[in-house]
Design a protein around this motif. Structure first.
Motif, PDB file in Angstrom:
ATOM      1  N   SER A 180       0.856  -1.199   0.000  1.00 50.95           N
ATOM      2  CA  SER A 180       0.000   0.000   0.000  1.00 50.95           C
ATOM      3  C   SER A 180       0.885   1.239   0.000  1.00 50.95           C
ATOM      4  N   THR A 217       0.345   3.404   2.048  1.00 48.74           N
ATOM      5  CA  THR A 217       0.393   3.741   3.480  1.00 48.74           C
ATOM      6  C   THR A 217       1.727   3.353   4.120  1.00 48.74           C
ATOM      7  N   LYS A 269      -1.064   8.522   2.938  1.00 46.44           N
ATOM      8  CA  LYS A 269      -0.944   7.514   1.867  1.00 46.44           C
ATOM      9  C   LYS A 269       0.125   8.004   0.891  1.00 46.44           C
TER      10      LYS A 269
END
Ligand SMILES: Cc1ncc(COP(=O)(O)O)c(C=O)c1O
Length: 350
Positions: free
Chosen positions: A8, A10, A202
């Motif tokens: 991700s 993230t 993010k």
């Protein structure tokens, strides 16, 4: 072996500039709206999104939750897409804490919902029916290949919602990926929707936080709900300082993440035993289908992990790869080679 982490965006860590800004941050009590760095971040974000007011929340989930709580009453109904992150991945927060139920309308492949479906889903004023009080969109759309909703897509839904007196909330966790992909300022993209939540943590690489932006009245209400869910922070300027660096320096570079996702999808599209169409992906998210003749998705992604390529969201015959600031073009090529090796070994073993 270098591990290439494509789970991700993230996973991105704060930059040196963010860490320094956090160290130097001027702070106050944000619970009393007195933290100068948080206030500065709010102003920046309002200008970027073209909204009157903003608040800092702990996460994308909290922005969506607080938005839904601020717009609804117990017993109401919220309309959203059948593949919405708010429905699938936020632990049912709106129902658990808001006492509202969700009505799903189909998401198409591009993450859109049909305005006619929204219109049909709005409840009549009838004692038997819950009251519809909110329509939610997601942009970019995570489960729908990171696809982008254009301003026209969002306006078409907003026009229907507004005609019925309903607000539109956008889960814009990756709204700047959408704006960058469309080469359009985010305020232009979001001008027809009521409020937008987006994540600092993010692709923008900040360590913590999300912003919710909308009208001054709505944000005042959201501020109460943020308090109720325990999300009011005190010297939050330490977090906001990284957010300031994020919105000032990390938006334009997202074109690189999108180019890397394209490179990844193109590289993977030549590998027998997996299914990827590069034209399906517009931003930093790539979904890869595993041919059942190659093996199960679980087996495939476990083998990838052994080869040092990390993925997430596996299941339903596919897995997700997300590009971000900490993977370069060379890493993408290495990941493609490693995935090709896994595919070939698994096919040969059958
Ligand atoms: C579309 C979308 N909305 C909301 C969220 C929630 O963000 P957070 O993990 O910060 O709560 C995510 C997280 O991946 C997301 O992809």
């Amino acid at each position: 072996m270098k591990v290439i982490d494509l789970r991700s965006d993230t996973v991105t860590t704060p930059t040196e500039a963010m860490r320094k800004a956090m160290y130097d941050a001027e702070v106050g009590d944000d619970n009393a709206h007195e933290d100068p760095t948080v206030n500065h971040l709010e102003d920046l974000v309002c200008a970027l999104l073209g909204k009157e007011a903003a608040i800092l929340t702990a996460s994308g989930t909290m922005s969506n939750l607080v938005a839904a709580l601020a717009h609804t009453n117990r017993g109401d109904e919220v309309i959203m897409g059948s593949k919405a992150h708010m429905f699938w991945n936020e632990a049912g927060g709106v129902s658990t804490l808001g006492g509202v139920q969700v009505q799903l309308v189909p998401n198409d492949k591009g993450g859109r919902i049909d305005p006619a479906d929204v219109e049909a889903a709005i409840r009549p004023d009838d004692v038997h029916a819950p009251r519809t009080s909110l329509v939610c969109l997601e942009n970019t759309h995570n489960q729908c290949n990171g696809s982008v909703l254009t301003n026209e897509d969002m306006k078409a839904v907003a026009d229907v919602a507004h005609a019925h007196g309903l607000p539109v909330h956008v889960d814009g966790a990756r709204i700047f990926n959408a704006a960058v992909a469309l080469e359009m300022p985010a305020h232009e993209l979001c001008k027809d929707v009521d409020d937008v939540g987006f994540c600092l943590s993010k692709g923008l690489s900040a360590p913590v936080g999300s912003m919710l932006c909308g009208s001054a009245d709505f944000i005042e209400e959201a501020r109460r709900w943020r308090k109720i869910v325990g999300g009011s922070m005190r010297q939050a300027g330490v977090i906001a300082a990284a957010g300031v660096v994020a919105v000032e320096t990390m938006i334009d570079r997202m074109v690189e993440d999108h180019a890397h996702a394209r490179r990844l999808a193109e590289g993977l599209s030549h590998i027998p035993g997996i299914n990827v169409d590069p034209d399906d992906f517009q931003t930093n998210i790539v979904f890869v289908g595993v041919d059942p003749n190659t093996g199960s998705t679980e087996e495939f992604t476990d083998r990838m992990k052994e080869e040092g390529v990390l993925t997430a969201y596996r299941g339903g015959g596919r897995f997700r790869l997300v590009t971000h600031r900490e993977v370069g073009a060379e890493d993408i090529d290495t990941a493609v080679d490693r995935i090709a090796k896994v595919a070939s070994e698994m096919r040969n073993a059958r």
